[in-house]
Motif scaffolding. Structure first.
Motif, short mmCIF file in Angstrom:
data_model
loop_
_atom_site.label_atom_id
_atom_site.label_comp_id
_atom_site.label_asym_id
_atom_site.label_seq_id
_atom_site.Cartn_x
_atom_site.Cartn_y
_atom_site.Cartn_z
N LEU A 1 0.82 -1.21 0.00
CA LEU A 1 0.00 0.00 0.00
C LEU A 1 0.86 1.27 0.00
O LEU A 1 0.30 2.38 0.00
CB LEU A 1 -0.94 0.01 1.22
N TYR A 2 2.16 1.11 0.03
CA TYR A 2 3.09 2.24 -0.04
C TYR A 2 3.92 2.09 -1.30
O TYR A 2 5.04 1.58 -1.28
CB TYR A 2 3.97 2.27 1.21
N PRO A 3 3.36 2.51 -2.45
CA PRO A 3 3.97 2.13 -3.74
C PRO A 3 5.29 2.80 -4.04
O PRO A 3 6.08 2.28 -4.83
CB PRO A 3 2.90 2.56 -4.75
N ALA B 1 0.16 -0.24 -9.95
CA ALA B 1 1.12 -0.16 -11.05
C ALA B 1 2.44 0.46 -10.60
O ALA B 1 3.53 -0.01 -10.99
CB ALA B 1 0.52 0.64 -12.20
N CYS B 2 2.37 1.50 -9.77
CA CYS B 2 3.61 2.11 -9.25
C CYS B 2 4.36 1.15 -8.34
O CYS B 2 5.60 1.10 -8.36
CB CYS B 2 3.27 3.39 -8.50
N PHE B 3 3.62 0.38 -7.56
CA PHE B 3 4.27 -0.59 -6.67
C PHE B 3 5.07 -1.62 -7.47
O PHE B 3 6.22 -1.93 -7.13
CB PHE B 3 3.20 -1.29 -5.83
N VAL B 4 4.49 -2.14 -8.55
CA VAL B 4 5.19 -3.13 -9.36
C VAL B 4 6.34 -2.49 -10.13
O VAL B 4 7.47 -3.02 -10.16
CB VAL B 4 4.20 -3.82 -10.32
N ALA B 5 6.08 -1.35 -10.75
CA ALA B 5 7.09 -0.74 -11.62
C ALA B 5 8.31 -0.26 -10.83
O ALA B 5 9.45 -0.50 -11.23
CB ALA B 5 6.45 0.42 -12.38
#
Length: 268
Positions: free
Chosen positions: A98-100, A229-233
């Motif tokens: 939850l903290y991307p 998406a930001c968390f994965v990227a």
């Protein structure tokens, strides 16, 4: 009558007692030789005199066979290490998802990547999308037409299972083989762990998608998709080489596309 029997000589009677005592002393001082236990049946070896083996020695010609690699892949016990996590570890990783913008997820799972999050979060999301998708559709129809009756669409379960499980398993595998082909270091278990925890934000967003206001639904799904998406990227960028930024961009758009798919198909 007593006089008919001569008295026995007392020397013999007195001498017998020390003899018995000496025998007991000799018996008590006797030491049992060390036992040499043997295995039966005997080993029919080629050399004479080696038919029996002692208990501690291994049989002749015996070598411990290494575990077959193919059997290890299909053995359940070989995957138990990826489920050796407690509640605190899982909660910490859920909060990290939850903290991307942290970008340190791989450093947290480096010592112990797990598949528990992948299976548990994916399964939870499947049932949430199937159940809440039907509820959201009913609320939207009820909002426009008060005479609408409740009906459960079972096809939502099949669609949710196929899309969520397929995405969570196939996409990390595709990135793994592509990065291996490009010569970059990659770990399939760590990729499964990353993409599995990236779906947790959609579990929380599904509660808000029950609101029968289309504008709010789009805001919720855009925020959830952007966070996932930001968390994965960002975590993928910290893991692979800098010259593979195209892979990071592809991972971002794939994750955001999943969010749009969830909104269009389950919460129309």
């Amino acid at each position: 009558m007593d006089e008919s029997y001569p008295s026995l000589p007392t020397s013999h009677l007195l001498g017998s007692v020390p003899a018995a005592i000496n025998e007991e002393k000799n018996a008590s001082n006797y030491e049992v030789p060390g036992a040499n236990m043997q295995i039966f049946p005997p080993n029919n070896g080629g050399e004479r005199g080696k038919g029996y083996q002692t208990l501690g020695s291994p049989p002749e010609g015996f070598e411990q066979q290494p575990e077959n690699g193919s059997k290890g892949v299909f053995s359940i016990s070989s995957y138990t290490q990826y489920f050796n996590v407690d509640t605190d570890i899982v909660l910490n990783r859920l909060m990290s998802s939850l903290y991307p913008i942290g970008g340190d997820f791989f450093s947290k799972i480096d010592a112990n990547p797990d598949l528990y999050g992948l299976i548990w979060i994916s399964t939870t999301l499947v049932f949430m999308l199937a159940a809440f998708g039907n509820c959201a559709t009913y609320l939207m129809e009820k909002h426009s037409d008060s005479t609408t009756s409740w009906s459960f669409d079972v096809s939502y379960i099949n669609l949710a299972a196929g899309s969520v499980y397929g995405y969570a398993i196939v996409v990390p595998v595709a990135f793994y083989f592509l990065l291996q082909y490009l010569g970059s270091n990659a770990s399939l278990v760590r990729f499964w762990c990353l993409w599995g925890y990236s779906l947790f934000v959609f579990v929380l967003a599904s509660f808000l998608l029950l609101i029968p206001v289309e504008f709010l639904r789009w805001i919720v799904i855009i925020l959830a998709g952007s966070a996932s998406a930001c968390f994965v990227a960002l975590n993928l960028r910290s893991y692979i080489a800098e010259n593979l930024s195209l892979m990071v961009v592809a991972a971002f758009f794939l994750q955001f596309a999943l969010a749009i798919f969830i909104k269009v198909w389950f919460f129309p």
